[in-house]
Design a protein around this motif. Structure first.
Motif, short mmCIF file in Angstrom:
data_model
loop_
_atom_site.label_atom_id
_atom_site.label_comp_id
_atom_site.label_asym_id
_atom_site.label_seq_id
_atom_site.Cartn_x
_atom_site.Cartn_y
_atom_site.Cartn_z
N MET A 21 -17.18 -13.05 -97.15
CA MET A 21 -15.97 -12.55 -96.49
C MET A 21 -16.06 -11.04 -96.26
O MET A 21 -15.74 -10.55 -95.16
CB MET A 21 -14.75 -12.91 -97.32
CG MET A 21 -13.41 -12.48 -96.72
SD MET A 21 -12.94 -10.81 -97.20
CE MET A 21 -12.58 -11.06 -98.95
N ARG A 22 -16.50 -10.29 -97.27
CA ARG A 22 -16.60 -8.84 -97.14
C ARG A 22 -17.60 -8.44 -96.07
O ARG A 22 -17.36 -7.53 -95.26
CB ARG A 22 -16.99 -8.23 -98.47
CG ARG A 22 -15.89 -8.25 -99.51
CD ARG A 22 -16.40 -7.83 -100.87
NE ARG A 22 -15.31 -7.78 -101.86
CZ ARG A 22 -15.50 -7.79 -103.17
NH1 ARG A 22 -16.73 -7.83 -103.67
NH2 ARG A 22 -14.47 -7.75 -103.99
N THR A 23 -18.75 -9.12 -96.06
CA THR A 23 -19.79 -8.82 -95.07
C THR A 23 -19.30 -9.07 -93.65
O THR A 23 -19.48 -8.23 -92.76
CB THR A 23 -21.05 -9.67 -95.35
OG1 THR A 23 -21.59 -9.29 -96.61
CG2 THR A 23 -22.09 -9.48 -94.26
N CYS A 73 -18.49 -6.50 -90.37
CA CYS A 73 -19.17 -6.54 -89.07
C CYS A 73 -18.20 -6.84 -87.92
O CYS A 73 -18.47 -6.47 -86.78
CB CYS A 73 -20.36 -7.52 -89.10
SG CYS A 73 -19.96 -9.25 -89.14
N TYR A 74 -17.05 -7.47 -88.23
CA TYR A 74 -16.02 -7.68 -87.21
C TYR A 74 -15.07 -6.50 -87.11
O TYR A 74 -14.23 -6.45 -86.20
CB TYR A 74 -15.23 -8.95 -87.50
CG TYR A 74 -15.84 -10.21 -86.93
CD1 TYR A 74 -15.47 -10.69 -85.67
CD2 TYR A 74 -16.80 -10.93 -87.63
CE1 TYR A 74 -16.02 -11.85 -85.14
CE2 TYR A 74 -17.37 -12.09 -87.12
CZ TYR A 74 -16.97 -12.54 -85.87
OH TYR A 74 -17.53 -13.69 -85.35
N GLY A 75 -15.18 -5.56 -88.07
CA GLY A 75 -14.30 -4.41 -88.07
C GLY A 75 -12.86 -4.76 -88.37
O GLY A 75 -11.93 -4.18 -87.80
N VAL A 76 -12.68 -5.72 -89.28
CA VAL A 76 -11.35 -6.22 -89.62
C VAL A 76 -11.11 -6.03 -91.11
O VAL A 76 -12.03 -6.20 -91.92
CB VAL A 76 -11.22 -7.72 -89.26
CG1 VAL A 76 -9.88 -8.28 -89.68
CG2 VAL A 76 -11.43 -7.93 -87.76
N ASP A 77 -9.88 -5.69 -91.47
CA ASP A 77 -9.51 -5.58 -92.87
C ASP A 77 -9.78 -6.90 -93.59
O ASP A 77 -9.58 -7.98 -93.02
CB ASP A 77 -8.01 -5.23 -92.95
CG ASP A 77 -7.50 -5.22 -94.37
OD1 ASP A 77 -6.92 -6.25 -94.78
OD2 ASP A 77 -7.70 -4.22 -95.06
N ALA A 120 -8.30 -8.56 -96.02
CA ALA A 120 -7.15 -9.46 -96.16
C ALA A 120 -6.83 -10.14 -94.83
O ALA A 120 -6.52 -11.34 -94.79
CB ALA A 120 -5.94 -8.69 -96.68
N GLU A 121 -6.92 -9.38 -93.75
CA GLU A 121 -6.67 -9.94 -92.42
C GLU A 121 -7.76 -10.96 -92.07
O GLU A 121 -7.46 -12.02 -91.50
CB GLU A 121 -6.64 -8.82 -91.38
CG GLU A 121 -6.53 -9.28 -89.94
CD GLU A 121 -5.19 -9.88 -89.60
OE1 GLU A 121 -5.04 -10.36 -88.45
OE2 GLU A 121 -4.27 -9.87 -90.44
N PHE A 122 -9.00 -10.66 -92.40
CA PHE A 122 -10.10 -11.59 -92.12
C PHE A 122 -9.89 -12.90 -92.87
O PHE A 122 -10.06 -13.98 -92.29
CB PHE A 122 -11.44 -10.96 -92.51
CG PHE A 122 -12.63 -11.75 -92.06
CD1 PHE A 122 -13.20 -11.51 -90.83
CD2 PHE A 122 -13.17 -12.74 -92.87
CE1 PHE A 122 -14.30 -12.25 -90.39
CE2 PHE A 122 -14.25 -13.48 -92.45
CZ PHE A 122 -14.83 -13.23 -91.20
N ALA A 123 -9.52 -12.82 -94.14
CA ALA A 123 -9.26 -14.03 -94.92
C ALA A 123 -8.11 -14.82 -94.32
O ALA A 123 -8.19 -16.05 -94.20
CB ALA A 123 -8.97 -13.67 -96.37
N ARG A 124 -7.06 -14.12 -93.92
CA ARG A 124 -5.91 -14.82 -93.34
C ARG A 124 -6.28 -15.52 -92.04
O ARG A 124 -5.92 -16.69 -91.84
CB ARG A 124 -4.79 -13.81 -93.07
CG ARG A 124 -3.50 -14.44 -92.55
CD ARG A 124 -2.47 -13.39 -92.15
NE ARG A 124 -2.88 -12.63 -90.98
CZ ARG A 124 -2.78 -13.07 -89.72
NH1 ARG A 124 -2.31 -14.29 -89.47
NH2 ARG A 124 -3.16 -12.30 -88.72
N ARG A 125 -7.04 -14.85 -91.20
CA ARG A 125 -7.40 -15.42 -89.91
C ARG A 125 -8.32 -16.64 -90.07
O ARG A 125 -8.15 -17.66 -89.39
CB ARG A 125 -8.10 -14.36 -89.04
CG ARG A 125 -7.23 -13.16 -88.68
CD ARG A 125 -6.40 -13.37 -87.44
NE ARG A 125 -7.18 -13.65 -86.26
CZ ARG A 125 -7.71 -12.70 -85.45
NH1 ARG A 125 -7.54 -11.42 -85.75
NH2 ARG A 125 -8.37 -13.04 -84.37
#
Length: 270
Positions: free
Chosen positions: A241-243, A247-251, A253-258
Protein backbone atom coordinates in the motif's frame (compact mmCIF):
# COMPACT_ATOMS: atom_id res chain seq x y z
CA UNK A 1 -8.54 -0.61 7.10
CA UNK A 2 -6.84 -2.47 4.26
CA UNK A 3 -8.28 -5.51 2.46
CA UNK A 4 -6.01 -8.37 1.38
CA UNK A 5 -7.86 -9.84 -1.59
CA UNK A 6 -5.67 -12.95 -1.97
CA UNK A 7 -3.89 -14.97 0.74
CA UNK A 8 -3.38 -18.72 1.11
CA UNK A 9 -3.66 -18.78 4.88
CA UNK A 10 -4.86 -22.40 4.84
CA UNK A 11 -1.52 -23.85 3.71
CA UNK A 12 0.98 -25.72 5.85
CA UNK A 13 3.25 -22.66 6.13
CA UNK A 14 0.78 -21.15 8.63
CA UNK A 15 -0.15 -24.31 10.52
CA UNK A 16 1.87 -23.48 13.63
CA UNK A 17 1.11 -19.78 14.11
CA UNK A 18 -2.03 -18.83 12.21
CA UNK A 19 -3.56 -17.04 15.20
CA UNK A 20 -0.47 -14.84 15.45
CA UNK A 21 -0.57 -14.17 11.70
CA UNK A 22 -4.19 -13.04 11.97
CA UNK A 23 -3.39 -10.94 15.02
CA UNK A 24 -0.48 -9.21 13.26
CA UNK A 25 -2.67 -8.53 10.25
CA UNK A 26 -5.34 -6.90 12.40
CA UNK A 27 -2.74 -4.86 14.26
CA UNK A 28 -1.37 -3.64 10.91
CA UNK A 29 -4.82 -2.42 9.90
CA UNK A 30 -5.92 -5.33 7.72
CA UNK A 31 -9.66 -5.70 8.17
CA UNK A 32 -10.51 -8.47 5.71
CA UNK A 33 -8.62 -11.30 4.00
CA UNK A 34 -9.93 -13.34 1.06
CA UNK A 35 -8.75 -16.97 0.85
CA UNK A 36 -8.79 -18.92 -2.45
CA UNK A 37 -9.34 -22.64 -2.64
CA UNK A 38 -7.19 -24.12 -5.41
CA UNK A 39 -8.40 -27.75 -5.52
CA UNK A 40 -11.03 -29.99 -3.96
CA UNK A 41 -9.04 -30.68 -0.79
CA UNK A 42 -8.37 -27.01 -0.13
CA UNK A 43 -12.09 -26.18 -0.18
CA UNK A 44 -12.24 -27.77 3.27
CA UNK A 45 -9.06 -26.14 4.57
CA UNK A 46 -10.08 -22.68 3.33
CA UNK A 47 -13.53 -23.00 4.89
CA UNK A 48 -11.98 -24.22 8.14
CA UNK A 49 -9.84 -21.08 8.42
CA UNK A 50 -12.75 -18.82 7.50
CA UNK A 51 -14.99 -20.47 10.10
CA UNK A 52 -12.28 -19.97 12.70
CA UNK A 53 -11.91 -16.25 11.85
CA UNK A 54 -15.31 -15.33 10.36
CA UNK A 55 -14.96 -11.59 10.99
CA UNK A 56 -11.71 -11.44 9.03
CA UNK A 57 -11.48 -14.30 6.51
CA UNK A 58 -13.75 -14.88 3.50
CA UNK A 59 -13.67 -17.94 1.19
CA UNK A 60 -13.32 -18.18 -2.57
CA UNK A 61 -13.67 -21.52 -4.38
CA UNK A 62 -12.09 -22.54 -7.68
CA UNK A 63 -9.75 -24.94 -9.45
CA UNK A 64 -6.35 -23.33 -9.91
CA UNK A 65 -4.98 -24.02 -13.42
CA UNK A 66 -1.83 -25.78 -12.19
CA UNK A 67 -4.12 -28.26 -10.42
CA UNK A 68 -6.05 -29.18 -13.60
CA UNK A 69 -5.62 -32.82 -14.64
CA UNK A 70 -7.55 -35.43 -16.65
CA UNK A 71 -10.21 -35.61 -13.93
CA UNK A 72 -10.94 -31.87 -14.08
CA UNK A 73 -14.63 -32.36 -14.85
CA UNK A 74 -15.21 -34.60 -11.86
CA UNK A 75 -13.34 -32.18 -9.58
CA UNK A 76 -15.22 -29.16 -10.91
CA UNK A 77 -18.58 -30.84 -10.45
CA UNK A 78 -17.78 -31.53 -6.79
CA UNK A 79 -16.58 -27.97 -6.25
CA UNK A 80 -19.63 -26.50 -7.91
CA UNK A 81 -21.93 -28.52 -5.70
CA UNK A 82 -20.22 -26.95 -2.70
CA UNK A 83 -20.61 -23.47 -4.18
CA UNK A 84 -24.30 -24.03 -4.88
CA UNK A 85 -24.84 -25.34 -1.34
CA UNK A 86 -23.22 -22.24 0.19
CA UNK A 87 -25.24 -19.94 -2.06
CA UNK A 88 -28.48 -21.74 -1.16
CA UNK A 89 -27.67 -21.24 2.50
CA UNK A 90 -27.05 -17.55 1.85
CA UNK A 91 -30.29 -17.17 -0.12
CA UNK A 92 -32.20 -18.73 2.75
CA UNK A 93 -30.58 -16.36 5.23
CA UNK A 94 -28.82 -19.10 7.18
CA UNK A 95 -25.19 -18.47 6.26
CA UNK A 96 -22.94 -19.86 8.95
CA UNK A 97 -20.02 -17.73 10.17
CA UNK A 98 -17.11 -17.97 7.74
CA UNK A 99 -19.15 -19.43 4.87
CA UNK A 100 -19.94 -16.24 2.98
CA UNK A 101 -18.34 -17.14 -0.35
CA UNK A 102 -17.19 -14.01 -2.19
CA UNK A 103 -15.74 -15.25 -5.51
CA UNK A 104 -15.08 -18.07 -7.95
CA UNK A 105 -11.36 -18.58 -7.60
CA UNK A 106 -8.60 -19.16 -7.87
CA UNK A 107 -9.18 -20.09 -11.53
CA UNK A 108 -7.46 -19.30 -14.81
CA UNK A 109 -4.72 -20.41 -17.19
CA UNK A 110 -1.04 -21.12 -16.58
CA UNK A 111 1.27 -22.19 -19.42
CA UNK A 112 4.50 -21.02 -17.80
CA UNK A 113 6.00 -24.45 -17.19
CA UNK A 114 4.04 -26.72 -19.52
CA UNK A 115 1.10 -27.00 -21.89
CA UNK A 116 0.53 -30.66 -21.06
CA UNK A 117 -3.03 -30.00 -19.90
CA UNK A 118 -3.74 -27.05 -22.17
CA UNK A 119 -7.09 -28.32 -23.49
CA UNK A 120 -8.21 -29.24 -19.99
CA UNK A 121 -7.21 -25.84 -18.61
CA UNK A 122 -9.05 -24.01 -21.37
CA UNK A 123 -12.21 -26.05 -20.79
CA UNK A 124 -12.03 -25.72 -17.00
CA UNK A 125 -11.56 -21.96 -17.18
CA UNK A 126 -14.48 -21.50 -19.56
CA UNK A 127 -16.60 -23.52 -17.15
CA UNK A 128 -15.56 -21.16 -14.33
CA UNK A 129 -16.56 -18.18 -16.48
CA UNK A 130 -20.01 -19.74 -16.89
CA UNK A 131 -20.24 -20.33 -13.13
CA UNK A 132 -19.48 -16.66 -12.54
CA UNK A 133 -22.28 -15.60 -14.85
CA UNK A 134 -24.74 -18.04 -13.30
CA UNK A 135 -23.92 -17.28 -9.66
CA UNK A 136 -23.08 -13.57 -10.13
CA UNK A 137 -19.92 -14.16 -8.14
CA UNK A 138 -16.80 -12.37 -9.43
CA UNK A 139 -13.78 -14.26 -10.75
CA UNK A 140 -10.40 -14.40 -9.03
CA UNK A 141 -8.17 -15.07 -12.03
CA UNK A 142 -4.66 -16.53 -12.23
CA UNK A 143 -3.02 -15.86 -15.61
CA UNK A 144 0.57 -16.71 -16.48
CA UNK A 145 1.90 -16.85 -20.05
CA UNK A 146 -1.70 -17.18 -21.28
CA UNK A 147 -3.15 -13.69 -21.73
CA UNK A 148 -4.19 -14.13 -25.36
CA UNK A 149 -5.89 -17.46 -24.70
CA UNK A 150 -7.61 -16.09 -21.62
CA UNK A 151 -9.02 -13.01 -23.30
CA UNK A 152 -10.17 -15.14 -26.24
CA UNK A 153 -12.30 -17.19 -23.85
CA UNK A 154 -13.63 -14.21 -21.91
CA UNK A 155 -14.59 -11.81 -24.70
CA UNK A 156 -17.75 -13.65 -25.84
CA UNK A 157 -19.03 -13.45 -22.24
CA UNK A 158 -17.84 -9.90 -21.56
CA UNK A 159 -21.27 -8.28 -21.23
CA UNK A 160 -22.58 -11.03 -18.95
CA UNK A 161 -19.67 -11.33 -16.52
CA UNK A 162 -20.16 -9.61 -13.14
CA UNK A 163 -16.45 -8.73 -12.87
CA UNK A 164 -13.41 -9.93 -11.01
CA UNK A 165 -9.70 -9.59 -10.37
CA UNK A 166 -6.70 -10.41 -12.52
CA UNK A 167 -4.64 -11.62 -9.59
CA UNK A 168 -0.89 -11.07 -9.17
CA UNK A 169 -0.54 -8.67 -12.07
CA UNK A 170 3.10 -8.12 -13.03
CA UNK A 171 2.72 -7.18 -16.69
CA UNK A 172 3.44 -4.04 -18.69
CA UNK A 173 1.24 -1.13 -19.74
CA UNK A 174 -0.01 -2.85 -22.87
CA UNK A 175 -0.99 -5.99 -20.96
CA UNK A 176 -2.75 -3.93 -18.30
CA UNK A 177 -4.75 -2.05 -20.90
CA UNK A 178 -5.80 -5.32 -22.56
CA UNK A 179 -7.13 -6.72 -19.29
CA UNK A 180 -8.89 -3.49 -18.35
CA UNK A 181 -10.88 -3.44 -21.56
CA UNK A 182 -13.09 -5.83 -19.59
CA UNK A 183 -14.99 -3.05 -17.85
CA UNK A 184 -15.88 -4.67 -14.54
CA UNK A 185 -12.47 -6.17 -13.86
CA UNK A 186 -9.57 -4.83 -11.79
CA UNK A 187 -5.91 -5.73 -11.33
CA UNK A 188 -4.63 -7.29 -8.10
CA UNK A 189 -1.14 -6.05 -7.21
CA UNK A 190 1.13 -7.36 -4.47
CA UNK A 191 4.70 -7.57 -3.27
CA UNK A 192 6.35 -7.62 -6.70
CA UNK A 193 5.55 -3.90 -6.97
CA UNK A 194 8.11 -3.24 -4.21
CA UNK A 195 10.97 -5.13 -5.86
CA UNK A 196 13.85 -3.02 -7.14
CA UNK A 197 13.63 -4.69 -10.56
CA UNK A 198 9.88 -4.10 -10.95
CA UNK A 199 8.57 -1.69 -13.57
CA UNK A 200 5.12 -1.60 -11.95
CA UNK A 201 5.81 1.61 -10.06
CA UNK A 202 6.23 3.41 -13.39
CA UNK A 203 3.66 1.51 -15.48
CA UNK A 204 0.68 1.31 -13.14
CA UNK A 205 0.03 5.07 -12.70
CA UNK A 206 0.20 5.50 -16.48
CA UNK A 207 -2.02 2.58 -17.50
CA UNK A 208 -4.21 1.74 -14.51
CA UNK A 209 -6.65 4.24 -12.98
CA UNK A 210 -6.88 4.02 -9.21
CA UNK A 211 -10.46 2.73 -9.46
CA UNK A 212 -9.18 -0.38 -11.28
CA UNK A 213 -6.74 -1.59 -8.62
CA UNK A 214 -6.97 -3.81 -5.51
CA UNK A 215 -4.29 -4.95 -3.07
CA UNK A 216 -3.16 -8.49 -2.29
CA UNK A 217 -0.29 -10.41 -0.72
CA UNK A 218 -0.60 -13.92 -2.24
CA UNK A 219 0.76 -15.09 1.13
CA UNK A 220 2.90 -17.04 1.83
CA UNK A 221 4.53 -16.20 -1.53
CA UNK A 222 6.33 -13.10 -2.88
CA UNK A 223 6.85 -11.10 0.30
CA UNK A 224 7.39 -7.38 -0.33
CA UNK A 225 10.52 -5.43 0.48
CA UNK A 226 11.82 -5.24 3.24
CA UNK A 227 10.57 -8.79 3.94
CA UNK A 228 11.60 -10.26 0.59
CA UNK A 229 12.79 -13.85 0.92
CA UNK A 230 10.73 -14.46 4.04
CA UNK A 231 7.32 -16.06 4.39
CA UNK A 232 4.76 -13.51 3.27
CA UNK A 233 1.74 -12.72 5.43
CA UNK A 234 -1.22 -10.36 5.29
CA UNK A 235 0.31 -7.77 7.63
CA UNK A 236 2.94 -7.08 4.98
CA UNK A 237 0.30 -5.64 2.65
CA UNK A 238 1.02 -2.32 4.34
CA UNK A 239 4.33 -2.20 2.42
CA UNK A 240 2.49 -2.72 -0.87
CA UNK A 241 0.00 0.00 0.00
CA UNK A 242 2.76 2.46 0.92
CA UNK A 243 4.72 1.75 -2.27
CA UNK A 244 1.72 2.16 -4.55
CA UNK A 245 0.37 5.22 -2.75
CA UNK A 246 3.76 6.89 -3.29
CA UNK A 247 3.95 6.06 -7.00
CA UNK A 248 0.35 7.29 -7.52
CA UNK A 249 1.10 10.42 -5.50
CA UNK A 250 -1.82 9.76 -3.17
CA UNK A 251 -2.04 9.95 0.62
CA UNK A 252 -1.86 6.44 2.15
CA UNK A 253 -5.21 6.71 3.91
CA UNK A 254 -6.84 7.90 0.70
CA UNK A 255 -5.19 5.10 -1.28
CA UNK A 256 -6.48 2.49 1.18
CA UNK A 257 -9.97 3.99 1.05
CA UNK A 258 -10.05 4.06 -2.74
CA UNK A 259 -8.83 0.48 -3.17
CA UNK A 260 -11.29 -0.71 -0.51
CA UNK A 261 -14.08 0.92 -2.50
CA UNK A 262 -12.92 -1.11 -5.51
CA UNK A 263 -13.10 -4.30 -3.45
CA UNK A 264 -16.62 -3.44 -2.34
CA UNK A 265 -17.69 -2.77 -5.93
CA UNK A 266 -16.26 -6.02 -7.28
CA UNK A 267 -16.97 -8.41 -4.38
CA UNK A 268 -19.87 -6.76 -2.57
CA UNK A 269 -17.75 -6.90 0.58
CA UNK A 270 -15.97 -3.96 2.07
Amino acid sequence: MIIDTHAHLDVEDFADDLSNVISRARSAGVGKIFLPAIDLKSVDTVLAVCRQYPDTCYPMIGLQPEEVREDWREVLDAMYEKIKYLLRQKAEGIVKPGENIVAIGEVGLDFYWTREYEKEQLAAFEEAVKWSIETRLPLMIHCRKAQNEMLHIMRPYEKELPGGVFHCFTGNQKEAEAFLRLDRFVLGVGGVSTFKSSHLREDLPVAVPLDRLVLETDSPYMAPVPHRGKRNESAFIVEVMRTLAACYGVDEAEFARRTNENVCRVFGVG
